[in-house]
Design a protein around this motif. Structure first.
Motif, mmCIF file in Angstrom:
data_model
loop_
_atom_site.group_PDB
_atom_site.id
_atom_site.type_symbol
_atom_site.label_atom_id
_atom_site.label_comp_id
_atom_site.label_asym_id
_atom_site.label_seq_id
_atom_site.Cartn_x
_atom_site.Cartn_y
_atom_site.Cartn_z
ATOM 1 N N TYR A 74 0.792 -1.137 -0.025
ATOM 2 C CA TYR A 74 0.088 0.074 -0.078
ATOM 3 C C TYR A 74 0.882 1.059 0.138
ATOM 4 O O TYR A 74 1.852 1.257 0.610
ATOM 5 N N ILE A 75 0.550 2.190 -0.789
ATOM 6 C CA ILE A 75 1.235 3.596 -0.827
ATOM 7 C C ILE A 75 0.359 4.706 -0.312
ATOM 8 O O ILE A 75 -0.777 4.822 -0.762
ATOM 9 N N ARG A 76 0.972 5.398 0.498
ATOM 10 C CA ARG A 76 0.071 6.494 0.876
ATOM 11 C C ARG A 76 0.127 7.604 -0.207
ATOM 12 O O ARG A 76 1.089 8.054 -0.780
ATOM 13 N N ALA A 77 -1.085 8.343 -0.375
ATOM 14 C CA ALA A 77 -1.331 9.067 -1.524
ATOM 15 C C ALA A 77 -1.908 10.650 -1.019
ATOM 16 O O ALA A 77 -1.120 11.547 -1.217
ATOM 17 N N PHE A 101 4.282 10.222 -4.199
ATOM 18 C CA PHE A 101 3.171 9.366 -4.728
ATOM 19 C C PHE A 101 3.126 9.123 -6.134
ATOM 20 O O PHE A 101 3.093 8.216 -6.592
ATOM 21 N N GLU A 102 3.533 10.218 -6.943
ATOM 22 C CA GLU A 102 3.505 9.992 -8.186
ATOM 23 C C GLU A 102 4.407 9.107 -8.794
ATOM 24 O O GLU A 102 4.331 8.071 -9.607
ATOM 25 N N LYS A 103 5.867 9.256 -8.179
ATOM 26 C CA LYS A 103 6.743 8.221 -8.452
ATOM 27 C C LYS A 103 6.612 6.899 -8.246
ATOM 28 O O LYS A 103 6.709 5.821 -8.645
ATOM 29 N N ASN A 104 5.982 6.670 -6.874
ATOM 30 C CA ASN A 104 5.869 5.351 -6.258
ATOM 31 C C ASN A 104 4.686 4.668 -7.214
ATOM 32 O O ASN A 104 4.600 3.594 -7.396
ATOM 33 N N LYS A 105 3.509 5.603 -7.521
ATOM 34 C CA LYS A 105 2.650 4.748 -8.231
ATOM 35 C C LYS A 105 3.123 4.478 -9.661
ATOM 36 O O LYS A 105 2.679 3.376 -10.128
ATOM 37 N N THR A 149 -0.766 -3.322 -5.766
ATOM 38 C CA THR A 149 -0.793 -2.281 -4.736
ATOM 39 C C THR A 149 -1.895 -1.411 -4.640
ATOM 40 O O THR A 149 -2.790 -1.509 -5.801
ATOM 41 N N GLY A 150 -1.988 -0.560 -3.426
ATOM 42 C CA GLY A 150 -3.374 -0.051 -3.313
ATOM 43 C C GLY A 150 -2.885 1.559 -2.834
ATOM 44 O O GLY A 150 -1.809 1.753 -2.434
ATOM 45 N N MET A 151 -3.805 2.365 -2.781
ATOM 46 C CA MET A 151 -3.659 3.808 -2.230
ATOM 47 C C MET A 151 -4.485 3.854 -1.042
ATOM 48 O O MET A 151 -5.436 3.543 -0.641
ATOM 49 N N ILE A 152 -3.463 4.858 -0.201
ATOM 50 C CA ILE A 152 -4.053 4.988 1.272
ATOM 51 C C ILE A 152 -4.644 6.616 1.275
ATOM 52 O O ILE A 152 -3.638 7.267 1.014
ATOM 53 N N HIS A 153 -5.456 6.928 2.149
ATOM 54 C CA HIS A 153 -5.937 8.227 2.179
ATOM 55 C C HIS A 153 -6.083 8.468 3.929
ATOM 56 O O HIS A 153 -6.667 7.664 4.409
#
Length: 390
Positions: free
Chosen positions: A208-211, A222-226, A236-240
């Motif tokens: 999971y990647i924090r967005a 975030f942009e580089k990680n996405k 992968t998923g995104m976190i708010h």
């Protein structure tokens, strides 16, 4: 002439010979071997003289002068001999005072004896015997060596356990991989740049990647990680990060604008782990629940699935466990206890001190496992058909 009282009876006494007296003096006074030459033999008066004299005095009548004149001549001789004995004693005393100086010096050495040398309390010395001082028990060197080795071993073990906990290799409640085979970390800007192609080849199955956070914050990397994670086969998923003081729908709009399409990725997650500031202040749980529900509805409208609610035990009991969120999966955080059996948990965040390779800062990462099997894993994926924008 006065009558003498009858108290001059001779007393029996014990006398040593001259040779015995000289031997005692040489032994206890350190006198020279020829010390006996300095001592004049004493004149011994026969006891029968005193006995005969006493017998005479007992029989004599002092009131009768004529009888006193018949004093036998033998007593006059005894008196003269006794006088000679007294003269001999005086001469011996004078010669005794003339002892050589080296003998007198021996007695001066006794002045160097420490003070209190002969002081003994009544508790220490009795009339019959002297109480021996208690003996000190000596510890055996082998016993001391064994105790030292044991202490050293426990110290090394404690240090090793502390290092393992600090580095994340050992944790309080780390789940077994055979029970929770699907697991992965959470990546934020704190990790720095990630080498995703090599990072995805480690023993991880999801990530999971924090967005975003609130209505305006966006993670700097975030942009580089996405982009980097999209070039790998790692799901992968995104976190708010949810702000309970802001409108839920506006927060969802901000997340959608930053993240864009989610086709082929994991369900988005909303982190409701409230900060310390909000946890100590009284809050309206009903309003927080309404704002979170508005956020979930907007995400479902955009991506066709409700978000995963990430929370701790307090938020779960107050809000997330209600029927209002039965359609939302739960990401339950419990780092110091096992996953409770009465909790409806699809994911379990068990640690925040795990390290991996191939990222810049090598800091600790948060770790999560899937609480379920392969079927539960596919339920977390978003279909590509639902992807409207890239």
């Amino acid at each position: 002439m006065e009558n003498r009282p009858d108290k001059d009876k001779p007393k029996s006494s014990f006398r040593l010979s001259d040779e015995a007296r000289a031997e005692i003096d040489r032994e206890y006074m350190d006198a020279p071997a020829d010390y006996s030459n300095y001592i004049r033999p004493r004149t011994v008066v026969p006891n029968n003289i005193f006995n005969n004299s006493n017998q005479y005095h007992n029989n004599i009548d002092y009131n009768n002068v004529d009888e006193y004149n018949d004093y036998p001549d033998e007593y006059e001789d005894a008196s003269d001999e006794y006088g000679g004995f007294q003269d001999g004693y005086d001469d011996m005393h004078d010669e005794y005072e003339a002892i050589p100086d080296d003998i007198a010096d021996e007695f001066d050495n006794y002045e160097d004896i420490p003070d209190g040398f002969g002081d003994f309390s009544e508790a220490e010395i009795t009339e019959d015997e002297e109480e021996a001082p208690p003996k000190k028990k000596k510890k055996h060197w082998l016993r001391r060596l064994i105790i030292s080795v044991i202490v050293l071993c426990f110290t090394v073990m404690a240090v090793d356990i502390g290092i393992l906990f600090f580095t994340g290799h050992l944790w309080f409640n780390e789940p077994r991989k055979r029970d929770y085979p699907i697991r992965g970390p959470v990546i934020t800007e704190k990790a720095g740049e990630v080498q995703w192609k090599r990072f995805a080849q480690q023993n991880i199955q999801i990530c999971y990647i924090r967005a975003t956070k609130g209505i305006s914050y966006e993670d700097k990397l975030f942009e580089k990680n996405k982009e980097g994670s999209g070039q790998t086969g790692l799901p992968t998923g995104m976190i708010h990060i949810f702000d309970p003081m802001l409108d839920g729908e506006e927060q969802a709009e901000h997340f959608i604008e930053v993240c864009g399409g989610m086709g082929g990725r994991l369900r988005p997650a909303v982190d409701c782990d409230l900060s310390f500031f909000y946890s100590i202040l009284p809050s309206d749980s009903k309003k927080i629940a309404e704002r979170l529900r508005a956020y979930a509805d907007r995400i479902e409208e955009e991506y066709g699935c409700t978000p995963i609610i990430k929370c701790d035990s307090g938020f779960y009991e107050d809000i997330a466990s209600a029927e209002l969120f039965d359609d939302c999966p739960i990401w339950y955080v419990s780092e110091y206890h096992k996953l409770p059996k009465d909790v409806r948990a699809d994911l379990w965040g068990y640690s925040s001190r795990v390290k991996f390779s191939f990222y810049e800062n090598h800091n600790f990462l948060e770790m999560v496992v899937l609480n379920g099997g392969e079927d539960d894993y596919y339920k977390l994926l978003i279909d590509d058909a639902s992807d409207e924008t890239e």
